[in-house]
Design an enzyme around this catalytic site. Sequence first.
Site, PDB file in Angstrom:
ATOM      1  N   ASP A   1      -0.845  -0.354   6.331  1.00  0.00           N
ATOM      2  CA  ASP A   1      -0.902   0.205   7.685  1.00  0.00           C
ATOM      3  C   ASP A   1      -2.269   0.709   8.108  1.00  0.00           C
ATOM      4  O   ASP A   1      -2.443   1.097   9.265  1.00  0.00           O
ATOM      5  CB  ASP A   1       0.100   1.361   7.825  1.00  0.00           C
ATOM      6  CG  ASP A   1      -0.386   2.623   7.125  1.00  0.00           C
ATOM      7  OD1 ASP A   1      -1.078   2.499   6.091  1.00  0.00           O
ATOM      8  OD2 ASP A   1      -0.082   3.719   7.610  1.00  0.00           O
TER       9      ASP A   1
ATOM     10  N   ASP B   1       0.856  -1.180   0.000  1.00  0.00           N
ATOM     11  CA  ASP B   1       0.000   0.000   0.000  1.00  0.00           C
ATOM     12  C   ASP B   1       0.897   1.237   0.000  1.00  0.00           C
ATOM     13  O   ASP B   1       1.898   1.289   0.711  1.00  0.00           O
ATOM     14  CB  ASP B   1      -0.888  -0.005   1.241  1.00  0.00           C
ATOM     15  CG  ASP B   1      -1.694   1.273   1.360  1.00  0.00           C
ATOM     16  OD1 ASP B   1      -2.544   1.510   0.490  1.00  0.00           O
ATOM     17  OD2 ASP B   1      -1.457   2.030   2.318  1.00  0.00           O
TER      18      ASP B   1
END
Length: 737
Positions: free
Chosen positions: A621, A421
């Site tokens: 995250d 990501d």
Amino acid sequence: MLGHREEGALTVARDGEVGGGSGAAAPLMSTAGTWTCPMHPQVRRDGPGACPICGMALEPAEPSTDQDRNPELLDFTRRLWVSTVLCVPLLLLSMGGEMLGLHLVPAAVSPWFQLALTAPIVLWAGLPFFERGWGSVRSGHYNMFTLIALGVGAAFLYSLGATIAPAAFRGTAHTHGGMPPVYYEAAGVVVALVLAGQVLELRARAATGRAVRALLDLAPKTARRIDASGERDVPLADVAVGDRLRVRPGEAIPADGTVIDGRSSVDEAMLTGEPAPVPKAPGDRLTGGTINDTGSLIMEAQAVGADTMLARIVAMVAEAQRSRAPIQAVADRVASWFVPAVVMIAVVTFLVWSLIGPEPRIGHALLNAVAVLVIACPCALGLATPMSIMVGTGRGARAGVLVKNAEALQALDTVDTLVIDKTGTLTEGKPKLIAVEPVGDIPADALLALAAAVEVGSEHPLARAMVEGAKQRGLALGRAEGFESQTGLGVRATVDGRVVAVGNDAQMRGVGADPRLLLDAAERHRVAGAGVMMVAVDGRAAGLLAVADPIRESAQAAITALRAEGLRIVMLTGDGQATAEAVARALGGIDEVRADLRPADKARVVAALRSGGARVAMAGDGINDAPALATADVGVAMGTGTDVAIESAGLTLTKGDLAAMVRARRLARATMANIRQNLFFSFFFNGIGVPIAAGVLYPGFGILLSPMFAGAAMALSSLTVVLNALRLDRVRLEPGR
């Protein structure tokens, strides 16, 4: 594990079942608390003892800094010393006459002297082996102690019978004095050698927990609390959330919290694996257990005791060390038939030697059968995987890599695709103002002050970046009046009598400003991946502000290192395609970019890669990354991310830095290589040891393996596995480190 059947979710408890958890830690080597088996973590008892499945000594389930000695180690050491002292004269009596010409006592009474020396060794020093061997027979979980009890018991009982009733053994060859041969030395020395192996193994196993003990030792015993009466040192257990604490130079941070006064640098290496001290100023977060450098800090405690990051790390590492890797199923399958097969081989060995072997047939048959039973003890096979997992997960904790379970570590070893990501992983996740470009007569600082005054009440990340940028420049912000927000356009307000509009080109046209003066500069910033906000003052285009999420300093080097590890890199983001491609260009090494994704889309991308045959690790995250983390073969959470992401992942990088992903990958490969080495050692020892003990070399070379040498080889095999696992504690996870 070392039994003839799989046990599933067996839980064994004394005085009631005791569950696991990450609460208060039990003493590391104490007789209190919950104890468990390193090979069978489902076995849990309220005190030390032996595992009812494999017979191994139980260990404390929760780590602690308590330095009490292991009671099993103390007991076995005492038994070893006694048996060693008795074995010296026993060997002189039994073998001194033949090898050294020493006839210390008449042949007729020598067996009685040997019996007197051997009985304490077998019946007292070796008593735990017989107790565990009998327990394995009753439970059906045959293990190494089954074989030890059979081998030592057979040699001792045969010799006892030959001593008490020598006439019953007329069919065997006799010694010089007409007495049948006895094999007390085989029984006594094997017990001493097995005890020596157990003592060495227990000491080596204790070393596998040193990484966790090192983490526990990071927490100071006291903290310096500041209250109305002044400053004083108090026990760490007395610190509460909200307390103000002073941290002096060189001291450990006592709790998780925030700096409220002072400046310093903090060494976070033991939690993040990064050697460089991190600057700290008011507002910065502190982690308990890290070391303050040269400055003095005043902090506010925000998490104490079991709620600190250090406590959570210790709990996670302890849980991971008790988890089982899928590769352990190989050892389980072998062990399910191993002990019964060895017993059958020993029986066949005895029959063959007693029927067609040379004289003394019964003596050769007995000694070779005992040697088979002793050398084939499967302790090394059982230790092969758990020891590597224990040491590897502890090594990872010191390098900023927290392993949730052994399955994740094994999966990471086989991964060929890394899905990352963008926001918060490759970038810092906190947009910053990177440019202020006026086009009229309003200076840059004045333009920023006007725009930030309008945006001061907004929670939008770009707005916060503008306000923070103005504060960093020390600009005074005027008061905004008549604030209006237009969805899809921007915001406007009156600041110090001037009408200020902030937004896109449509917003500019809406207030009568010509955006064409700003389009070229805006496109330049957008191509570079920045977000652009145009500003109009009193109906005229005044300039633009560019905000970007900076790429992490270590990201580019990490991507290069991960590519060198043979990984294909795929970047996922919810940002637009232009921003995503700009980040990919800046980083280099990105094989594929997927933009404009929602959380469900990220999970679908991961699922599609897996269905195409890829072995996928996902690093992220945020809450929006949780579905993809759970879908991947192994999820890797950034430690700076959300609890949801961390819970969905199999590994956590405590600093939230992709550089730790390189360490995680190398840790996984080193650990799995170590496990394979241990399994090879185990199969190799047994593969060549059992046939030699059975006597296959005798017809061609006249070589027989004494039970004493078999006992030494068995102890050596277990010790080899444990020492090889301990090498992981020194494995290099970064070049030059």
